[in-house]
Motif scaffolding. Structure first.
Motif, PDB file in Angstrom:
ATOM      1  N   UNK A 231       0.847  -1.168   0.000  1.00 43.32           N
ATOM      2  CA  UNK A 231       0.000   0.000   0.000  1.00 43.32           C
ATOM      3  C   UNK A 231       0.898   1.238   0.000  1.00 43.32           C
ATOM      4  N   UNK A 232       0.551   2.218  -0.822  1.00 43.31           N
ATOM      5  CA  UNK A 232       1.401   3.411  -0.924  1.00 43.31           C
ATOM      6  C   UNK A 232       0.906   4.536  -0.012  1.00 43.31           C
ATOM      7  N   UNK A 233       1.780   5.517   0.202  1.00 43.72           N
ATOM      8  CA  UNK A 233       1.482   6.632   1.094  1.00 43.72           C
ATOM      9  C   UNK A 233       0.289   7.445   0.595  1.00 43.72           C
ATOM     10  N   UNK A 234       0.163   7.606  -0.718  1.00 45.65           N
ATOM     11  CA  UNK A 234      -0.950   8.383  -1.267  1.00 45.65           C
ATOM     12  C   UNK A 234      -2.300   7.746  -0.915  1.00 45.65           C
ATOM     13  N   UNK A 235      -2.390   6.436  -0.964  1.00 41.93           N
ATOM     14  CA  UNK A 235      -3.634   5.748  -0.605  1.00 41.93           C
ATOM     15  C   UNK A 235      -3.974   5.975   0.860  1.00 41.93           C
ATOM     16  N   UNK A 236      -2.972   5.891   1.729  1.00 40.38           N
ATOM     17  CA  UNK A 236      -3.195   6.092   3.160  1.00 40.38           C
ATOM     18  C   UNK A 236      -3.561   7.549   3.433  1.00 40.38           C
ATOM     19  N   UNK A 237      -2.855   8.486   2.809  1.00 36.22           N
ATOM     20  CA  UNK A 237      -3.159   9.906   3.001  1.00 36.22           C
ATOM     21  C   UNK A 237      -4.570  10.231   2.517  1.00 36.22           C
ATOM     22  N   UNK A 238      -4.958   9.666   1.400  1.00 30.82           N
ATOM     23  CA  UNK A 238      -6.309   9.864   0.881  1.00 30.82           C
ATOM     24  C   UNK A 238      -7.352   9.332   1.862  1.00 30.82           C
ATOM     25  N   UNK A 239      -7.089   8.181   2.456  1.00 28.26           N
ATOM     26  CA  UNK A 239      -8.006   7.617   3.446  1.00 28.26           C
ATOM     27  C   UNK A 239      -8.107   8.520   4.674  1.00 28.26           C
ATOM     28  N   UNK A 240      -6.986   9.101   5.093  1.00 29.66           N
ATOM     29  CA  UNK A 240      -6.987  10.018   6.239  1.00 29.66           C
ATOM     30  C   UNK A 240      -7.840  11.249   5.934  1.00 29.66           C
ATOM     31  N   UNK A 241      -7.653  11.830   4.759  1.00 26.54           N
ATOM     32  CA  UNK A 241      -8.415  13.032   4.369  1.00 26.54           C
ATOM     33  C   UNK A 241      -9.906  12.724   4.286  1.00 26.54           C
ATOM     34  N   UNK A 242     -10.261  11.614   3.667  1.00 30.03           N
ATOM     35  CA  UNK A 242     -11.667  11.222   3.570  1.00 30.03           C
ATOM     36  C   UNK A 242     -12.269  10.953   4.947  1.00 30.03           C
ATOM     37  N   UNK A 243     -11.512  10.278   5.792  1.00 27.38           N
ATOM     38  CA  UNK A 243     -11.983   9.965   7.133  1.00 27.38           C
ATOM     39  C   UNK A 243     -12.197  11.239   7.950  1.00 27.38           C
ATOM     40  N   UNK A 244     -11.340  12.224   7.781  1.00 27.48           N
ATOM     41  CA  UNK A 244     -11.460  13.464   8.559  1.00 27.48           C
ATOM     42  C   UNK A 244     -12.769  14.192   8.279  1.00 27.48           C
ATOM     43  N   UNK A 245     -13.309  14.016   7.092  1.00 25.75           N
ATOM     44  CA  UNK A 245     -14.582  14.656   6.737  1.00 25.75           C
ATOM     45  C   UNK A 245     -15.759  13.948   7.412  1.00 25.75           C
ATOM     46  N   UNK A 246     -15.671  12.638   7.522  1.00 26.89           N
ATOM     47  CA  UNK A 246     -16.729  11.846   8.149  1.00 26.89           C
ATOM     48  C   UNK A 246     -16.595  11.764   9.654  1.00 26.89           C
ATOM     49  N   UNK A 247     -15.351  11.622  10.103  1.00 23.68           N
ATOM     50  CA  UNK A 247     -15.062  11.422  11.527  1.00 23.68           C
ATOM     51  C   UNK A 247     -13.962  12.392  11.976  1.00 23.68           C
ATOM     52  N   UNK A 248     -14.325  13.632  12.288  1.00 25.60           N
ATOM     53  CA  UNK A 248     -13.306  14.603  12.704  1.00 25.60           C
ATOM     54  C   UNK A 248     -12.741  14.344  14.105  1.00 25.60           C
ATOM     55  N   UNK A 249     -13.454  13.552  14.911  1.00 30.28           N
ATOM     56  CA  UNK A 249     -13.050  13.265  16.297  1.00 30.28           C
ATOM     57  C   UNK A 249     -13.351  11.800  16.588  1.00 30.28           C
ATOM     58  N   UNK A 250     -12.570  11.213  17.490  1.00 30.07           N
ATOM     59  CA  UNK A 250     -12.763   9.820  17.894  1.00 30.07           C
ATOM     60  C   UNK A 250     -12.886   9.743  19.410  1.00 30.07           C
ATOM     61  N   UNK A 251     -13.590   8.747  19.882  1.00 32.65           N
ATOM     62  CA  UNK A 251     -13.715   8.536  21.319  1.00 32.65           C
ATOM     63  C   UNK A 251     -12.418   8.000  21.920  1.00 32.65           C
ATOM     64  N   UNK A 252     -11.709   7.188  21.135  1.00 33.22           N
ATOM     65  CA  UNK A 252     -10.535   6.493  21.658  1.00 33.22           C
ATOM     66  C   UNK A 252      -9.653   6.038  20.495  1.00 33.22           C
ATOM     67  N   UNK A 253      -8.497   5.496  20.852  1.00 28.93           N
ATOM     68  CA  UNK A 253      -7.607   4.938  19.828  1.00 28.93           C
ATOM     69  C   UNK A 253      -8.268   3.761  19.111  1.00 28.93           C
ATOM     70  N   UNK A 254      -8.995   2.929  19.846  1.00 27.69           N
ATOM     71  CA  UNK A 254      -9.701   1.794  19.225  1.00 27.69           C
ATOM     72  C   UNK A 254     -10.757   2.291  18.246  1.00 27.69           C
TER      73      UNK A 254
END
Length: 194
Positions: A1-24
């Motif tokens: 898996x390349x860095x661009x795929x992971x970075x894209x997932x992070x950006x997409x996730x930030x729009x849906x889930x800007x905050x988390x309850x925990x590390x899990x």
């Protein structure tokens, strides 16, 4: 898996889930993002020889992802969901744990990533005192052996955190905004197979 795929997932996730309850909560949300949008097969909490249990394993191509999530105390409500964030504190130990995960992913010989999301600004700023060799400040080059200046108080460090950490590769701490106008930021280390 390349860095661009992971970075894209992070950006997409930030729009849906800007905050988390925990590390899990972060681990599961990120895994769901990869599985549902990228069609990636993955496993959570997988034991590996020589490195112990890893947070997420993508079998093909073999990739390990470790997560850290540290917050400052704050109550945040998003779409009627309340997030009562704790003050995790103990930043020197938190920094140690991030770099220990980096070392573990290197030792796994699978390559991968360490994703650290935090709302505690002390992580991206310079640090002083015992544990300053574990600093994650913006622009810092990470490589070589890092150790506590004084590890004689093993009770406060914990038995698993007294040993020096050696990082074989070379990495630069590059903090990026994650969500809430920079209140949450993330650090992503991309580890190649050694």
């Amino acid at each position: 898996m390349d860095k661009q795929t992971v970075t894209s997932a992070i950006v997409n996730l930030s729009k849906r889930r800007p905050v988390f309850h925990s590390e899990a909560d972060l681990q599961h949300a990120f895994a769901w993002e990869l599985a549902s949008t990228k069609g990636v097969s993955l496993r959570l909490e997988v034991p590996l020889p020589d490195v112990g249990e890893v947070d997420l394993l993508i079998p093909a191509p073999a990739t390990v992802i470790e997560f850290k999530y540290k917050t400052a105390v704050r109550d945040i409500t998003i779409s009627e969901e309340n997030f009562a964030l704790k003050q995790h504190g103990a930043q020197p130990l938190g920094r140690y744990d991030v770099l220990k995960d980096l070392s573990r992913v290197e030792k796994s010989n699978r390559g991968g990533f360490v994703l650290f999301i935090t709302s505690d600004a002390s992580y991206w700023g310079p640090c002083r005192g015992n544990g300053s060799s574990f600093s994650l400040h913006q622009g810092r080059a990470i490589h070589g052996r890092m150790a506590w200046e004084n590890n004689s108080n093993k009770k406060s460090l914990g038995a698993k955190r007294v040993h020096p950490i050696t990082i074989s590769g070379s990495y630069i701490c590059e903090w990026n905004d994650y969500s809430r106008e920079g209140e949450f930021r993330y650090l992503l280390f991309s580890i190649k197979r050694l």
